[in-house]
Design a protein around this motif. Structure first.
Motif, PDB file in Angstrom:
ATOM      1  N   SER A   5      -3.197  12.384 -62.342  1.00 48.02           N
ATOM      2  CA  SER A   5      -2.778  12.351 -60.740  1.00 48.02           C
ATOM      3  C   SER A   5      -1.833  11.123 -60.614  1.00 48.02           C
ATOM      4  N   TYR A   6      -1.006  11.441 -59.459  1.00 47.41           N
ATOM      5  CA  TYR A   6       0.110  10.592 -59.226  1.00 47.41           C
ATOM      6  C   TYR A   6      -0.065  10.478 -57.734  1.00 47.41           C
ATOM      7  N   ARG A   7       0.649   9.138 -57.100  1.00 48.49           N
ATOM      8  CA  ARG A   7       0.887   9.004 -55.870  1.00 48.49           C
ATOM      9  C   ARG A   7       2.364   8.751 -55.514  1.00 48.49           C
ATOM     10  N   CYS A   8       3.222   9.430 -54.366  1.00 50.62           N
ATOM     11  CA  CYS A   8       4.294   9.011 -53.965  1.00 50.62           C
ATOM     12  C   CYS A   8       4.503   7.580 -53.287  1.00 50.62           C
ATOM     13  N   ARG A   9       4.973   6.794 -53.822  1.00 49.88           N
ATOM     14  CA  ARG A   9       5.328   5.599 -52.823  1.00 49.88           C
ATOM     15  C   ARG A   9       5.914   5.742 -51.278  1.00 49.88           C
ATOM     16  N   GLU A  10       6.812   6.749 -51.366  1.00 49.51           N
ATOM     17  CA  GLU A  10       7.675   6.954 -50.358  1.00 49.51           C
ATOM     18  C   GLU A  10       7.143   7.726 -49.362  1.00 49.51           C
ATOM     19  N   CYS A  11       6.484   8.893 -49.579  1.00 52.98           N
ATOM     20  CA  CYS A  11       5.752   9.581 -48.614  1.00 52.98           C
ATOM     21  C   CYS A  11       4.421   9.566 -48.541  1.00 52.98           C
ATOM     22  N   GLY A  12       3.488   8.940 -49.662  1.00 51.45           N
ATOM     23  CA  GLY A  12       2.228   8.865 -49.813  1.00 51.45           C
ATOM     24  C   GLY A  12       1.322   9.952 -50.109  1.00 51.45           C
ATOM     25  N   ASP A  13       2.246  11.075 -50.480  1.00 56.64           N
ATOM     26  CA  ASP A  13       1.451  12.150 -51.086  1.00 56.64           C
ATOM     27  C   ASP A  13       0.949  11.931 -52.359  1.00 56.64           C
ATOM     28  N   THR A  14      -0.407  12.442 -52.610  1.00 59.63           N
ATOM     29  CA  THR A  14      -1.141  12.433 -53.860  1.00 59.63           C
ATOM     30  C   THR A  14      -1.049  14.019 -54.550  1.00 59.63           C
ATOM     31  N   PHE A  15      -0.790  13.821 -55.614  1.00 59.94           N
ATOM     32  CA  PHE A  15      -0.500  15.170 -56.499  1.00 59.94           C
ATOM     33  C   PHE A  15      -1.109  14.969 -57.946  1.00 59.94           C
ATOM     34  N   GLU A  16      -1.263  16.300 -58.438  1.00 64.13           N
ATOM     35  CA  GLU A  16      -1.718  16.231 -60.063  1.00 64.13           C
ATOM     36  C   GLU A  16      -0.690  16.883 -60.546  1.00 64.13           C
ATOM     37  N   MET A  17      -0.413  16.810 -62.067  1.00 61.93           N
ATOM     38  CA  MET A  17       0.108  17.376 -63.098  1.00 61.93           C
ATOM     39  C   MET A  17      -0.264  17.488 -64.092  1.00 61.93           C
ATOM     40  N   ASN A  18      -0.331  18.563 -64.917  1.00 64.01           N
ATOM     41  CA  ASN A  18      -0.727  18.960 -66.270  1.00 64.01           C
ATOM     42  C   ASN A  18       0.269  18.749 -67.284  1.00 64.01           C
ATOM     43  N   ARG A  19       0.296  17.706 -68.244  1.00 56.06           N
ATOM     44  CA  ARG A  19       1.114  17.533 -69.235  1.00 56.06           C
ATOM     45  C   ARG A  19       0.561  17.155 -70.424  1.00 56.06           C
ATOM     46  N   MET A  21      -0.523  14.577 -73.331  1.00 57.35           N
ATOM     47  CA  MET A  21      -0.741  13.312 -73.643  1.00 57.35           C
ATOM     48  C   MET A  21       0.424  12.499 -74.021  1.00 57.35           C
ATOM     49  N   ALA A  22       1.353  12.843 -74.601  1.00 53.78           N
ATOM     50  CA  ALA A  22       2.475  12.291 -75.101  1.00 53.78           C
ATOM     51  C   ALA A  22       3.480  11.993 -74.088  1.00 53.78           C
ATOM     52  N   GLU A  23       3.383  12.715 -73.045  1.00 56.78           N
ATOM     53  CA  GLU A  23       4.325  12.437 -71.757  1.00 56.78           C
ATOM     54  C   GLU A  23       3.292  11.711 -70.499  1.00 56.78           C
ATOM     55  N   SER A  24       2.394  11.289 -70.999  1.00 58.96           N
ATOM     56  CA  SER A  24       1.505  10.567 -69.865  1.00 58.96           C
ATOM     57  C   SER A  24       2.111   9.478 -69.296  1.00 58.96           C
ATOM     58  N   ALA A  25       3.067   8.675 -69.765  1.00 61.03           N
ATOM     59  CA  ALA A  25       3.742   7.680 -69.427  1.00 61.03           C
ATOM     60  C   ALA A  25       5.172   7.887 -68.644  1.00 61.03           C
ATOM     61  N   THR A  26       5.413   9.301 -68.902  1.00 55.23           N
ATOM     62  CA  THR A  26       6.926   9.548 -68.452  1.00 55.23           C
ATOM     63  C   THR A  26       6.709   9.911 -66.822  1.00 55.23           C
ATOM     64  N   PRO A  27       7.555   9.032 -66.163  1.00 54.48           N
ATOM     65  CA  PRO A  27       7.767   9.436 -64.918  1.00 54.48           C
ATOM     66  C   PRO A  27       7.712  10.686 -64.132  1.00 54.48           C
ATOM     67  N   ALA A  28       6.975  10.825 -63.065  1.00 52.86           N
ATOM     68  CA  ALA A  28       6.562  12.142 -62.405  1.00 52.86           C
ATOM     69  C   ALA A  28       7.415  12.014 -60.887  1.00 52.86           C
ATOM     70  N   ALA A  32       7.870  16.567 -52.863  1.00 51.09           N
ATOM     71  CA  ALA A  32       8.921  16.640 -52.040  1.00 51.09           C
ATOM     72  C   ALA A  32      10.169  16.106 -52.651  1.00 51.09           C
ATOM     73  N   GLY A  33      10.243  15.832 -54.010  1.00 50.53           N
ATOM     74  CA  GLY A  33      11.517  15.167 -54.566  1.00 50.53           C
ATOM     75  C   GLY A  33      11.520  13.847 -54.733  1.00 50.53           C
ATOM     76  N   HIS A  34      10.738  12.976 -54.298  1.00 46.01           N
ATOM     77  CA  HIS A  34      10.833  11.694 -54.305  1.00 46.01           C
ATOM     78  C   HIS A  34      10.686  11.189 -55.963  1.00 46.01           C
ATOM     79  N   ASP A  35      11.386  10.138 -56.324  1.00 43.59           N
ATOM     80  CA  ASP A  35      10.957   9.682 -57.724  1.00 43.59           C
ATOM     81  C   ASP A  35      10.343   8.458 -57.923  1.00 43.59           C
ATOM     82  N   ASP A  36       9.833   7.735 -56.690  1.00 47.35           N
ATOM     83  CA  ASP A  36       9.104   6.313 -56.818  1.00 47.35           C
ATOM     84  C   ASP A  36       7.624   6.837 -56.624  1.00 47.35           C
ATOM     85  N   THR A  37       7.049   7.175 -58.018  1.00 52.43           N
ATOM     86  CA  THR A  37       5.752   7.446 -58.123  1.00 52.43           C
ATOM     87  C   THR A  37       4.983   6.555 -59.075  1.00 52.43           C
TER      88      THR A  37
END
Length: 73
Positions: A5-19, A21-28, A32-37
């Motif tokens: 689970s991630y939250r966007c700091r810009e728009c406040g949206d909370t979302f989930e991604m399946n990825r 474990m080796a990519e768990s620390a990779t930014p998501a 909406a296309g914002h990178d600050d999560t």
């Protein structure tokens, strides 16, 4: 594959991604296309029902203590 689970700091949206474990620390990026999560800490719980043996009862300690050691009168 784990879900994170991630939250966007810009728009406040909370979302989930399946990825993996080796990519768990990779930014998501948020949907909406914002990178600050930020990755959120999530908990996982399970409930089991029947099917397994019940745990063995635990006997109370013997001796010592007020009512177990004979000091009550």
């Amino acid at each position: 594959m784990p879900s994170y689970s991630y939250r966007c700091r810009e728009c406040g949206d909370t979302f989930e991604m399946n990825r993996p474990m080796a990519e768990s620390a990779t930014p998501a990026a948020c949907p909406a296309g914002h990178d600050d999560t930020v990755k959120l800490l999530t908990t996982f719980g399970t409930v089991t029902r029947g099917g397994g043996p019940s745990p063995a009862p635990v006997a109370p300690p013997s001796g010592g203590g007020c009512c177990g050691g004979g000091c009550c009168g």
